[in-house]
Design a protein around this motif. Structure first.
Motif, PDB file in Angstrom:
ATOM      1  N   ASN A 199      -6.039 -10.985  -7.121  1.00 32.35           N
ATOM      2  CA  ASN A 199      -5.650  -9.621  -7.495  1.00 32.35           C
ATOM      3  C   ASN A 199      -4.980  -8.906  -6.326  1.00 32.35           C
ATOM      4  OD1 ASN A 199      -6.723  -9.994 -10.047  1.00 32.35           O
ATOM      5  ND2 ASN A 199      -8.584  -8.816  -9.646  1.00 32.35           N
ATOM      6  N   ARG A 200      -5.553  -9.013  -5.135  1.00 37.70           N
ATOM      7  CA  ARG A 200      -4.962  -8.392  -3.938  1.00 37.70           C
ATOM      8  C   ARG A 200      -3.579  -8.963  -3.659  1.00 37.70           C
ATOM      9  NH1 ARG A 200      -8.034  -9.496   1.139  1.00 37.70           N
ATOM     10  NH2 ARG A 200      -6.420  -8.233   2.067  1.00 37.70           N
ATOM     11  N   MET A 201      -3.466 -10.283  -3.690  1.00 36.53           N
ATOM     12  CA  MET A 201      -2.204 -10.930  -3.367  1.00 36.53           C
ATOM     13  C   MET A 201      -1.108 -10.549  -4.365  1.00 36.53           C
ATOM     14  SD  MET A 201      -1.179 -14.939  -3.022  1.00 36.53           S
ATOM     15  CE  MET A 201      -1.399 -15.223  -4.765  1.00 36.53           C
ATOM     16  N   PHE A 202      -1.425 -10.597  -5.658  1.00 39.74           N
ATOM     17  CA  PHE A 202      -0.390 -10.305  -6.650  1.00 39.74           C
ATOM     18  C   PHE A 202      -0.026  -8.825  -6.665  1.00 39.74           C
ATOM     19  CE2 PHE A 202      -1.304 -14.578  -8.020  1.00 39.74           C
ATOM     20  CZ  PHE A 202      -0.023 -15.042  -8.283  1.00 39.74           C
ATOM     21  N   ALA A 203      -0.971  -7.936  -6.405  1.00 40.68           N
ATOM     22  CA  ALA A 203      -0.636  -6.513  -6.282  1.00 40.68           C
ATOM     23  C   ALA A 203       0.337  -6.313  -5.123  1.00 40.68           C
ATOM     24  CB  ALA A 203      -1.898  -5.677  -6.086  1.00 40.68           C
ATOM     25  N   PHE A 204       0.093  -6.971  -4.003  1.00 40.47           N
ATOM     26  CA  PHE A 204       0.996  -6.881  -2.853  1.00 40.47           C
ATOM     27  C   PHE A 204       2.365  -7.457  -3.211  1.00 40.47           C
ATOM     28  CE2 PHE A 204       3.237  -8.419   0.778  1.00 40.47           C
ATOM     29  CZ  PHE A 204       3.081  -7.404   1.711  1.00 40.47           C
ATOM     30  N   ARG A 205       2.379  -8.622  -3.815  1.00 41.85           N
ATOM     31  CA  ARG A 205       3.648  -9.266  -4.153  1.00 41.85           C
ATOM     32  C   ARG A 205       4.493  -8.398  -5.083  1.00 41.85           C
ATOM     33  NH1 ARG A 205       2.826 -15.537  -5.547  1.00 41.85           N
ATOM     34  NH2 ARG A 205       5.048 -15.270  -5.897  1.00 41.85           N
ATOM     35  N   HIS A 206       3.856  -7.761  -6.032  1.00 38.87           N
ATOM     36  CA  HIS A 206       4.598  -6.895  -6.959  1.00 38.87           C
ATOM     37  C   HIS A 206       5.189  -5.691  -6.228  1.00 38.87           C
ATOM     38  CE1 HIS A 206       1.984  -8.647 -10.420  1.00 38.87           C
ATOM     39  NE2 HIS A 206       2.908  -9.496 -10.000  1.00 38.87           N
ATOM     40  N   ARG A 207       4.396  -5.080  -5.343  1.00 43.97           N
ATOM     41  CA  ARG A 207       4.915  -3.935  -4.562  1.00 43.97           C
ATOM     42  C   ARG A 207       6.043  -4.374  -3.640  1.00 43.97           C
ATOM     43  NH1 ARG A 207      -0.621  -3.024  -3.947  1.00 43.97           N
ATOM     44  NH2 ARG A 207      -0.485  -3.750  -1.791  1.00 43.97           N
ATOM     45  N   ALA A 208       5.877  -5.505  -2.975  1.00 44.62           N
ATOM     46  CA  ALA A 208       6.896  -5.990  -2.040  1.00 44.62           C
ATOM     47  C   ALA A 208       8.189  -6.353  -2.772  1.00 44.62           C
ATOM     48  CB  ALA A 208       6.363  -7.193  -1.261  1.00 44.62           C
ATOM     49  N   THR A 209       8.070  -6.940  -3.943  1.00 49.45           N
ATOM     50  CA  THR A 209       9.257  -7.298  -4.718  1.00 49.45           C
ATOM     51  C   THR A 209      10.004  -6.046  -5.155  1.00 49.45           C
ATOM     52  OG1 THR A 209       8.195  -9.329  -5.491  1.00 49.45           O
ATOM     53  CG2 THR A 209      10.117  -8.559  -6.724  1.00 49.45           C
ATOM     54  N   GLN A 210       9.278  -5.058  -5.669  1.00 52.48           N
ATOM     55  CA  GLN A 210       9.924  -3.806  -6.090  1.00 52.48           C
ATOM     56  C   GLN A 210      10.563  -3.103  -4.886  1.00 52.48           C
ATOM     57  OE1 GLN A 210      10.805  -2.672  -8.981  1.00 52.48           O
ATOM     58  NE2 GLN A 210      11.662  -0.802  -8.170  1.00 52.48           N
ATOM     59  N   ALA A 211       9.872  -3.091  -3.746  1.00 47.04           N
ATOM     60  CA  ALA A 211      10.438  -2.465  -2.542  1.00 47.04           C
ATOM     61  C   ALA A 211      11.724  -3.172  -2.125  1.00 47.04           C
ATOM     62  CB  ALA A 211       9.414  -2.489  -1.405  1.00 47.04           C
ATOM     63  N   TYR A 212      11.746  -4.495  -2.222  1.00 47.62           N
ATOM     64  CA  TYR A 212      12.961  -5.244  -1.894  1.00 47.62           C
ATOM     65  C   TYR A 212      14.096  -4.866  -2.829  1.00 47.62           C
ATOM     66  CZ  TYR A 212      16.235  -8.992  -1.096  1.00 47.62           C
ATOM     67  OH  TYR A 212      17.374  -9.705  -0.817  1.00 47.62           O
ATOM     68  N   PHE A 213      13.814  -4.797  -4.130  1.00 42.85           N
ATOM     69  CA  PHE A 213      14.849  -4.415  -5.088  1.00 42.85           C
ATOM     70  C   PHE A 213      15.337  -2.992  -4.826  1.00 42.85           C
ATOM     71  CE2 PHE A 213      12.984  -7.577  -8.334  1.00 42.85           C
ATOM     72  CZ  PHE A 213      13.840  -8.582  -7.904  1.00 42.85           C
ATOM     73  N   GLU A 214      14.439  -2.079  -4.484  1.00 44.02           N
ATOM     74  CA  GLU A 214      14.837  -0.697  -4.185  1.00 44.02           C
ATOM     75  C   GLU A 214      15.743  -0.648  -2.963  1.00 44.02           C
ATOM     76  OE1 GLU A 214      11.158   1.457  -3.863  1.00 44.02           O
ATOM     77  OE2 GLU A 214      10.813   1.383  -6.041  1.00 44.02           O
ATOM     78  N   LEU A 215      15.395  -1.411  -1.928  1.00 44.44           N
ATOM     79  CA  LEU A 215      16.220  -1.470  -0.718  1.00 44.44           C
ATOM     80  C   LEU A 215      17.592  -2.060  -1.039  1.00 44.44           C
ATOM     81  CD1 LEU A 215      16.320  -1.110   2.381  1.00 44.44           C
ATOM     82  CD2 LEU A 215      15.472  -3.446   2.548  1.00 44.44           C
ATOM     83  N   LEU A 216      17.604  -3.095  -1.829  1.00 46.15           N
ATOM     84  CA  LEU A 216      18.856  -3.742  -2.184  1.00 46.15           C
ATOM     85  C   LEU A 216      19.757  -2.808  -2.989  1.00 46.15           C
ATOM     86  CD1 LEU A 216      20.336  -6.479  -1.994  1.00 46.15           C
ATOM     87  CD2 LEU A 216      19.365  -7.011  -4.224  1.00 46.15           C
ATOM     88  N   THR A 217      19.198  -2.129  -3.972  1.00 43.38           N
ATOM     89  CA  THR A 217      20.017  -1.244  -4.802  1.00 43.38           C
ATOM     90  C   THR A 217      20.463  -0.015  -4.027  1.00 43.38           C
ATOM     91  OG1 THR A 217      18.060  -0.197  -5.749  1.00 43.38           O
ATOM     92  CG2 THR A 217      19.051  -1.999  -7.000  1.00 43.38           C
ATOM     93  N   ALA A 218      19.646   0.461  -3.088  1.00 43.31           N
ATOM     94  CA  ALA A 218      20.031   1.620  -2.278  1.00 43.31           C
ATOM     95  C   ALA A 218      21.168   1.272  -1.330  1.00 43.31           C
ATOM     96  CB  ALA A 218      18.833   2.144  -1.490  1.00 43.31           C
TER      97      ALA A 218
END
Length: 161
Positions: A129-148
């Motif tokens: 649960n901890r790992m996948f919560a982190f992975r989901h946040r990190a993936t979304q943050a990467y997409f946000e950085l990329l789109t910005a």
């Protein structure tokens, strides 16, 4: 042996095809792995990858077959050789609209050591649960950085053609 099932879901602010392409590239795995886990890609050929995963000062080797289904936006990782007797991780990507998607993840696993292994299931579930919560946040943050940084090029950033 009882098969345990974990389900996760998250939303990404990119088209489903972009999220799918991101997750098909094994080089992105260290990018979305929490700092308390180290992942090294030992080798990769076609649809098989060998990973060394270190957690709690213990390094374990995983040999994984990766099945890609671009038409249905589905990725299935199946452990060939791993510390678990059985491990399958499936990711399915569903468009919410043209610019967002939902990723459903299903993990099926069996713990080693029979009944004794299942005594550790609450700990395994907590760590997953901890790992996948982190992975989901990190993936979304990467997409946000990329789109910005380059909104017009996100569609081609993960192109596999």
């Amino acid at each position: 042996m009882k098969t345990l099932i974990l389900n996760y879901q998250c939303c990404f602010d990119v088209p489903a095809e972009i999220a799918y392409d991101f997750h098909t590239d094994v080089k992105n795995l260290p990018r979305i792995t929490p700092s308390w886990i180290k992942v090294a890609v030992v080798s990769q050929e076609k649809n098989r990858v060998v990973l060394d995963i270190t957690q709690h000062f213990l390094t374990l080797r995983w040999e994984i077959d990766i099945a890609l289904d671009k038409e249905h936006l589905c990725i299935t990782d199946s452990a060939r050789k791993a510390p678990l007797p059985y491990f399958v991780h499936e990711r399915r990507f569903y468009p919410s609209d043209a610019d967002t998607c939902v990723m459903h993840e299903r993990i099926e696993l069996r713990l080693p050591f029979g009944f004794l292994g299942y005594l550790f299931y609450p700990l395994v579930r907590h760590e997953m649960n901890r790992m996948f919560a982190f992975r989901h946040r990190a993936t979304q943050a990467y997409f946000e950085l990329l789109t910005a940084s380059a909104p017009s090029s996100i569609t081609t950033a993960f192109s596999t053609s």
